[in-house]
Design a protein around this motif. Structure first.
Motif, PDB file in Angstrom:
ATOM      1  N   ALA A 314      78.238 -49.920  17.620  1.00 14.26           N
ATOM      2  CA  ALA A 314      79.160 -50.348  16.557  1.00 14.26           C
ATOM      3  C   ALA A 314      78.389 -50.784  15.310  1.00 14.26           C
ATOM      4  N   ASP A 315      77.281 -51.517  15.526  1.00 15.19           N
ATOM      5  CA  ASP A 315      76.499 -51.998  14.380  1.00 15.19           C
ATOM      6  C   ASP A 315      75.890 -50.846  13.588  1.00 15.19           C
ATOM      7  N   GLY A 316      75.423 -49.815  14.286  1.00 12.90           N
ATOM      8  CA  GLY A 316      74.697 -48.749  13.605  1.00 12.90           C
ATOM      9  C   GLY A 316      75.494 -47.494  13.337  1.00 12.90           C
ATOM     10  N   HIS A 317      76.799 -47.530  13.660  1.00 10.54           N
ATOM     11  CA  HIS A 317      77.604 -46.310  13.582  1.00 10.54           C
ATOM     12  C   HIS A 317      77.547 -45.656  12.205  1.00 10.54           C
ATOM     13  N   LYS A 318      77.671 -46.456  11.150  1.00 10.06           N
ATOM     14  CA  LYS A 318      77.758 -45.872   9.802  1.00 10.06           C
ATOM     15  C   LYS A 318      76.437 -45.249   9.353  1.00 10.06           C
ATOM     16  N   TYR A 319      75.341 -45.586  10.020  1.00 10.64           N
ATOM     17  CA  TYR A 319      74.045 -45.031   9.641  1.00 10.64           C
ATOM     18  C   TYR A 319      73.735 -43.711  10.348  1.00 10.64           C
ATOM     19  N   VAL A 320      74.399 -43.456  11.476  1.00  8.18           N
ATOM     20  CA  VAL A 320      74.085 -42.254  12.247  1.00  8.18           C
ATOM     21  C   VAL A 320      75.228 -41.230  12.255  1.00  8.18           C
ATOM     22  N   PHE A 321      76.452 -41.689  12.068  1.00 12.40           N
ATOM     23  CA  PHE A 321      77.588 -40.774  12.203  1.00 12.40           C
ATOM     24  C   PHE A 321      77.537 -39.659  11.151  1.00 12.40           C
ATOM     25  N   PRO A 414      62.886 -37.210   8.452  1.00  9.09           N
ATOM     26  CA  PRO A 414      62.256 -38.046   9.480  1.00  9.09           C
ATOM     27  C   PRO A 414      62.195 -37.346  10.833  1.00  9.09           C
ATOM     28  N   MET A 415      61.223 -37.777  11.641  1.00  8.39           N
ATOM     29  CA  MET A 415      61.056 -37.241  12.980  1.00  8.39           C
ATOM     30  C   MET A 415      60.945 -38.391  13.964  1.00  8.39           C
ATOM     31  N   VAL A 416      61.649 -38.277  15.072  1.00  8.81           N
ATOM     32  CA  VAL A 416      61.523 -39.235  16.166  1.00  8.81           C
ATOM     33  C   VAL A 416      60.798 -38.534  17.312  1.00  8.81           C
ATOM     34  N   ARG A 417      59.656 -39.086  17.692  1.00  9.80           N
ATOM     35  CA  ARG A 417      58.826 -38.474  18.732  1.00  9.80           C
ATOM     36  C   ARG A 417      59.245 -38.985  20.104  1.00  9.80           C
ATOM     37  N   ASP A 452      65.113 -45.810   7.202  1.00 14.58           N
ATOM     38  CA  ASP A 452      63.823 -45.813   6.501  1.00 14.58           C
ATOM     39  C   ASP A 452      63.719 -44.651   5.521  1.00 14.58           C
ATOM     40  N   TYR A 453      64.206 -43.477   5.957  1.00 15.51           N
ATOM     41  CA  TYR A 453      64.158 -42.314   5.077  1.00 15.51           C
ATOM     42  C   TYR A 453      65.004 -42.555   3.818  1.00 15.51           C
ATOM     43  N   LYS A 454      66.209 -43.086   4.019  1.00 15.68           N
ATOM     44  CA  LYS A 454      67.094 -43.338   2.864  1.00 15.68           C
ATOM     45  C   LYS A 454      66.487 -44.398   1.945  1.00 15.68           C
ATOM     46  N   GLN A 455      65.907 -45.420   2.548  1.00 14.68           N
ATOM     47  CA  GLN A 455      65.314 -46.500   1.761  1.00 14.68           C
ATOM     48  C   GLN A 455      64.104 -46.016   0.968  1.00 14.68           C
ATOM     49  N   SER A 456      63.223 -45.265   1.628  1.00 10.83           N
ATOM     50  CA  SER A 456      61.995 -44.823   0.965  1.00 10.83           C
ATOM     51  C   SER A 456      62.260 -43.758  -0.090  1.00 10.83           C
ATOM     52  N   GLY A 461      64.856 -48.936  -4.181  1.00 12.79           N
ATOM     53  CA  GLY A 461      63.994 -49.659  -3.247  1.00 12.79           C
ATOM     54  C   GLY A 461      64.627 -50.931  -2.743  1.00 12.79           C
ATOM     55  N   TYR A 462      65.863 -50.828  -2.274  1.00 15.49           N
ATOM     56  CA  TYR A 462      66.622 -51.994  -1.815  1.00 15.49           C
ATOM     57  C   TYR A 462      66.011 -52.618  -0.559  1.00 15.49           C
ATOM     58  N   LYS A 463      66.304 -53.925  -0.360  1.00 14.96           N
ATOM     59  CA  LYS A 463      65.752 -54.667   0.781  1.00 14.96           C
ATOM     60  C   LYS A 463      66.802 -55.001   1.829  1.00 14.96           C
ATOM     61  N   TYR A 464      68.076 -54.656   1.608  1.00 18.77           N
ATOM     62  CA  TYR A 464      69.128 -54.934   2.567  1.00 18.77           C
ATOM     63  C   TYR A 464      69.871 -53.653   2.890  1.00 18.77           C
TER      64      TYR A 464
END
Length: 465
Positions: A314-321, A414-417, A452-456, A461-464
């Motif tokens: 639920a916390d991360g849904h909007k970042y991955v959906f 990004p890549m997740v190993r 991280d990809y979206k931030q970088s 360069g937001y911090k939140y």
């Protein structure tokens, strides 16, 4: 979107440029490292053993000894019995192993070496005071992948050592080709359910050692041979994976059977099967089987882990959906990951494996109800083809082993190993993929990689979040 059929090979060339798989003897060597006191011997050229050592050491960051019968041009013509005799004698004298597993290569298979006959001949000629257990497994790389070698070895170990006996209060657990951290977690889970489980193979220590006070020629750990002998006395087997079957007698058109299927047929050991428990749905099914096997309710700590995982969803849904992913690796690993990604709303656009069982697409349809019809399933996959297709489909993330890094680099995503091999990062052997805990680890890693990809790439360069 309209359903997309499995990709057919319509390339104008026939060569493989960068196969999405490894060799059969490598998979055999990993499985043999999961047998207590066992030393693998590769019956073939020195280069095969060197390649396997290099891959395993780079991933597991542990000393890995793989012996070789060291074929030469002369051996290739006249046969390898003398080389194998020397190899066995050296291994016995230097290591004093409890067992030696001999895995064949393309070369020894091509010239028709009958290793079992050679072993009989060698034992009659050499007079060792105490022979270790000797067994062989047929693992020509032209006939399969590292997963074929892995499963064939587990099956051969069972057939060679399992004895007929009365039923015991124990189960067998066949974890498949997972990380040492995964095997440790599975053993913890069985213990929490009060299950006495023989895990085969168990390289959770042998390929992820603590610091030693003195050097061990053969790393400690592994499934004891005495436990393997009692596998036929278990009341049940739990097999993880949908692609564990090997062909009887090594024939391409022979009957296929998995270790747990063989035990059920030959020793009346009830078989329970599950895909790799990655994701809430698969973990629920896995833990349900454990409750049936043990007669116990789900321990509270796993209820808590499940609850925390759902909260994280639920916390991360909007970042991955709605994100698109390319997934590749062993078929069982790809299936488990696709099932997990499907339930969190990530659309897998490519699911690729170097294996070619012909079952991957159907299994994905069964376990990925949301996006199954839009997943491009690639069997007998080549990384160069995955690269070409990925440029067209524009994925947001790539999930797989280190061999596909250049695709993520080319696409600037990004890549997740995960999985094997991981050669360009530390800790590949300690990645936890399975259970609610492993799924939590994967979910956080994937979500944070996207964040991280979206931030970088943000001009601010937001911090939140």
């Amino acid at each position: 979107m309209e359903p997309i059929p499995m990709i057919k090979d319509k390339r104008s060339f026939v060569s493989t440029r960068n196969a999405c798989k490894l060799c059969s003897p490598l998979g055999a060597s990993v499985a043999l490292k999961g047998i207590e006191g066992c030393v693998p011997v590769i019956h073939g050229s020195q280069g095969c053993a060197t390649y396997i050592r290099r891959y395993m050491i780079s991933h597991y960051k542990e000393p890995v000894d793989i012996a070789s019968s060291n074929f030469s041009e002369e051996t290739t013509i006249f046969g390898g019995v003398q080389n194998l005799k020397i190899a066995l004698k050296n291994v016995i004298n230097q290591y004093r192993p409890q067992a030696i597993g001999i895995a064949t290569t393309c070369l020894s298979e091509t010239i028709g070496e009958d290793v079992n006959l050679l072993l009989h001949q060698i034992k009659s000629e050499l007079h060792e005071a105490s022979w270790p257990a000797l067994f062989s497994v047929s693992t020509p790389s032209y006939q399969g992948t590292h997963m074929d070698g892995f499963h064939a070895t587990v099956f051969e170990v069972l057939k060679h050592f399992t004895l007929k006996m009365d039923k015991l209060d124990k189960i067998n657990l066949f974890p498949g080709f997972v990380s040492p951290a995964d095997i440790r977690h599975l053993k913890e889970i069985c213990s929490d359910f009060g299950l006495d489980a023989t895990v085969l193979p168990d390289y959770s220590t042998a390929l992820d050692n603590p610091v030693w006070n003195h050097y061990h020629r053969i790393p400690q750990g592994g499934t004891p041979l005495n436990e393997v002998k009692t596998c036929g006395g278990a009341y049940a087997s739990l097999e993880l994976g949908a692609f564990c079957e090997v062909r009887q007698g090594g024939k391409s058109d022979g009957e296929t059977v998995s270790p747990a299927m063989w035990l059920e047929k030959e020793h009346d050991v009830q078989r329970f099967a599950s895909i790799l428990p990655i994701g809430v749905n698969s973990c629920d099914a896995f833990f349900d089987k454990l409750q049936k096997l043990s007669g116990k309710a789900l321990p509270e700590k796993y209820e808590d882990e499940r609850g925390r995982l759902l909260d994280a969803y639920a916390d991360g849904h909007k970042y991955v959906f709605g994100k698109k992913a390319v997934v590749y690796g062993e078929e069982d690993f790809v299936l488990g990951l696709c099932s997990f990604l499907d339930e969190i709303g990530i659309q897998v656009v490519v699911a690729a494996s170097g294996a070619n069982t012909g079952k991957l697409q159907q299994k994905i349809k069964e376990h990925c109800p949301v996006h199954a019809d839009t997943i491009k399933v690639m069997s007998d996959a080549d990384f160069e083809v995955i690269n070409e297709i990925s440029h067209d489909l524009k994925p947001d993330i790539i999930i797989g082993n280190s061999k596909g890094y250049y695709i993520a680099r080319n696409l600037d995503i990004p890549m997740v190993r995960v999985g094997f091999p991981i050669h360009d990062r530390l800790g590949g052997q300690r990645i936890l993929h399975l259970g609610y805990r492993g799924t939590q680890n994967l979910f956080d890693t994937i979500a944070n990689a996207l964040i991280d990809y979206k931030q970088s790439h943000s001009p601010i360069g937001y911090k939140y979040m």
